[in-house]
Motif scaffolding. Structure first.
Motif, mmCIF file in Angstrom:
data_model
loop_
_atom_site.group_PDB
_atom_site.id
_atom_site.type_symbol
_atom_site.label_atom_id
_atom_site.label_comp_id
_atom_site.label_asym_id
_atom_site.label_seq_id
_atom_site.Cartn_x
_atom_site.Cartn_y
_atom_site.Cartn_z
ATOM 1 N N ARG A 1 -12.138 114.238 -10.472
ATOM 2 C CA ARG A 1 -12.952 115.045 -9.579
ATOM 3 C C ARG A 1 -12.946 116.508 -9.997
ATOM 4 N NH1 ARG A 1 -10.743 114.019 -4.440
ATOM 5 N NH2 ARG A 1 -12.366 112.605 -3.770
ATOM 6 N N GLU B 1 -22.951 112.490 -17.800
ATOM 7 C CA GLU B 1 -24.355 112.899 -17.743
ATOM 8 C C GLU B 1 -25.035 112.701 -19.097
ATOM 9 O OE1 GLU B 1 -25.066 116.994 -16.254
ATOM 10 O OE2 GLU B 1 -26.583 116.980 -17.812
ATOM 11 N N GLU C 1 -17.800 114.948 -16.030
ATOM 12 C CA GLU C 1 -19.143 114.737 -15.510
ATOM 13 C C GLU C 1 -20.182 115.006 -16.595
ATOM 14 O OE1 GLU C 1 -19.786 116.947 -11.831
ATOM 15 O OE2 GLU C 1 -17.796 116.219 -11.280
ATOM 16 N N SER D 1 -14.906 118.928 -14.652
ATOM 17 C CA SER D 1 -16.361 118.890 -14.734
ATOM 18 C C SER D 1 -16.813 118.432 -16.113
ATOM 19 C CB SER D 1 -16.938 120.263 -14.424
ATOM 20 O OG SER D 1 -16.471 121.186 -15.376
#
Lengths: 309, 303
Positions: free
Chosen positions: A146, A156, A152, A149
């Motif tokens: 979490r 992505e 992520e 980043s």
């Protein structure tokens, strides 16, 4: 008199939501992030150390207390998250349970739940298998994602190129079926102990793909050719995966730079850079992890173009 | 007079493009470093050492002299880097001495003198420090600097890859410990033990231990496959970093080129800047020509 607490409670709720979600980057949410992430890391280290028999013997009590403390903290975190996530959707007609449901069934919500709750199950059913319990505790490591980043970013990038990834996977799947069937047909008679069935041959195929050699030497000519082709396929597959990842990352960098460029263009269009606009650009830069040089280069280019046109 | 000499020496040693001598100095230092490193390698073969001991000794002596002169000249000449108003002679010198290059230059040379004063020192440490000399070459290798720059620009991506690697190591090791800890306690008896297996599996494919249970088998195969993916991710990030860096350099050069061509006149100074930039970015002449053509067509279209 009765107005004050009902006004204060929502405000506290809102504040806790901001801190936990990190929606507003401030010191409190940063500190909260560090505390939780630190506790997670300590937990993982504890799980690893606890598995060493001599350490476990010597410090069993400490590990137990630490686990108890961690579970308390994580439970509190979970309860607070569920309570405050009603703040996520505050539009008219949104039930407070919309945000809560979203969190509870999100990946993070499930991780938070399953990494904590088994502890309570153990209290209720003391006879449960400890190994299963420890496996659930290990889930806590995923709480870290979490706060990363970059993770992520990677997801992505992969999502944007999911067609290429799925075609690579499809190729792997097809060749797995084809090659393991072939090796079973060709070598199954000669080495029945190694290729007794197609699933066993599949095991050989995956081994060859990941390590270049499937622990088996073929005994027939055809089998030899097949093994060589499989090994070449392993190299090709690694190359394909690498290429796809490289393209995905390059595309992501370009996408971000053009988004940033567009933003800069918009900001510079009226010739005035307000403080708000500056903050917006800074946030975007931080979010995309761009260096100051990159940002300057983009700004210079836009400025040069605008002075030309 | 001395000030001018100092400035010239500084520029030559720093590889300034307008000093023709700087190229030869660069070559000379490179050759001496390479000869030195070959000597260290050859010296470690007992037969060669026995036969050419004297020669190697002599070579080491003269190399140390050479590097000492280089170091002293660098320290001295860098006094010309900043004028007294900018911070004085020792600002530039200090900047060099404590830079990575300055430290390499120092530690690649100085131990020899320590050895003279204290002959009883461990020779192996001395030899390792001699190998430091190869790092002197990185000063002249812009590709290495490019590499660091590219990696630095994509540090977040590398960070996430490292994070992924860490998580998959810990998780696969723990799962393996749970699955096979009882069956093969000598390999998977504790998670730290299993971490060793997990790293071997991720880096080199199938691990050093055969799993004996079905669950262990599946975990081992998945871990191996994850290893393939990790290699792909790392390579992909590096490839992407290089590609992005190249395109960034091209656009920076294009910007400069546009500025130069804007007024229609290319002065000598401007040409020099462009040439310097081209070598620094290592763009080929064909690349540059393409960009010039592009700008010219644009201009023609506008007018």
């Amino acid at each position: 008199m009765s107005q004050a607490p009902t006004g204060r409670l929502p405000r506290i709720k809102r504040r806790i939501y901001e801190i936990l979600e990190g929606a507003v980057v401030d010191r409190a949410s940063h500190a909260c992030e560090i505390v939780i992430a630190g506790l997670v890391v300590a937990n993982v280290v504890a799980i690893i150390l606890e598995s060493v028999h001599s350490i476990h013997e010597a410090y069993e009590a400490y590990f137990h207390i630490f686990d108890l403390f961690s579970v308390m903290v994580f439970s509190l975190e979970y309860v607070l998250r569920v309570w405050t996530y009603s703040e996520k959707h505050t539009g008219p007609g949104d039930s407070p349970w919309k945000g809560r449901k979203e969190y509870v069934f999100s990946m993070f919500g499930l991780v938070d739940f399953f990494s904590t709750v088994p502890f309570y199950l153990q209290l209720l059913f003391p006879g449960a298998d400890l190994r299963v319990l420890r496996m659930f505790r290990l889930l806590r490591i995923f709480k870290l994602s979490r706060y990363n980043s970059a993770m992520e970013d990677m997801l992505e990038a992969i999502k944007a190129e999911k067609d290429s990834f799925s075609s690579a996977m499809f190729l792997l799947f097809i060749s797995c079926l084809l090659f393991s069937s072939l090796i079973y047909i060709i070598e199954g008679h000669d080495q029945p102990e190694i290729f007794p069935s197609i699933p066993a041959a599949m095991h050989w195929f995956v081994l060859t793909i990941i390590s270049g050699w499937g622990n088996v030497d073929p005994v027939t000519y055809l089998g030899t050719i097949l093994v060589i082709v499989t090994q070449i396929l392993a190299i090709a597959l690694a190359a394909i995966l690498t290429g796809v990842v490289a393209t995905a990352y390059t595309a992501q960098v370009q996408r971000r730079e053009s988004i940033y460029e567009m933003e800069v263009r918009e900001v510079l269009a009226d010739g005035v850079v307000t403080e708000e606009e500056q903050l917006k650009l800074k946030t975007l830069q931080a979010k995309y992890g761009m260096s100051n040089e990159q940002v300057d280069a983009i700004a210079n280019q836009v400025k040069a173009e605008q002075s030309n046109g | 007079m001395l000030g001018k000499l100092q400035k010239n020496v500084m520029e030559i040693l720093a590889g300034a493009p307008h000093q023709p001598l700087s190229r030869y100095v660069e070559w000379m230092i490179t050759v001496v470093v390479l000869v030195n490193c070959s000597a260290v390698i050859l010296d470690s073969v007992p037969e060669i050492h026995a036969e050419y001991k004297e020669f190697f000794h002599e070579l080491e002596f003269w190399s140390v002299m050479f590097f000492t002169v280089e170091y002293v000249l660098r320290v001295w000449s860098l006094g010309a880097r900043f004028t007294p108003e900018q911070g004085g002679a020792w600002k530039g010198r200090k900047g060099y001495i404590f830079s990575a290059f300055g430290l390499v230059d120092f530690f690649a040379t100085a131990p020899h003198y320590v050895h003279i004063f204290f002959p009883g020192l461990d020779l192996r440490i001395l030899r390792v420090l001699r190998l430091l000399r190869i790092l002197k070459l990185s000063k002249y290798n812009t590709a290495l600097q490019d590499l660091f720059q590219a990696v630095y620009a994509e540090r977040r991506a590398f960070g996430s890859a490292a994070f992924l690697l860490l998580i998959s190591t810990v998780v696969s090791a723990s799962l393996m410990h749970f699955a096979e800890g009882h069956e093969q306690p000598e390999f998977f008896g504790s998670i730290p033990h299993a971490i060793y297996w997990s790293i071997v599996t991720i880096t080199s494919g199938y691990g050093n231990v055969e799993p004996v249970t079905k669950a262990g088998e599946v975990i081992a195969l998945l871990t191996g496959f994850l290893g393939v993916c990790m290699a792909a991710i790392m390579t992909g990030i590096v490839a992407s970093a290089f590609a992005t860096q190249l395109s960034r350099k091209k656009s920076a050069y294009l910007l400069q080129l546009r500025k130069v061509l804007e007024d229609g006149v290319v002065s000598d100074a401007e040409r020099n800047t462009l040439k310097h930039l081209q070598t620094q970015y290592r763009l080929s002449d064909a690349d540059v020509k393409k960009m010039v053509d592009e700008i010219n067509t644009e201009k023609a279209a506008l007018s």
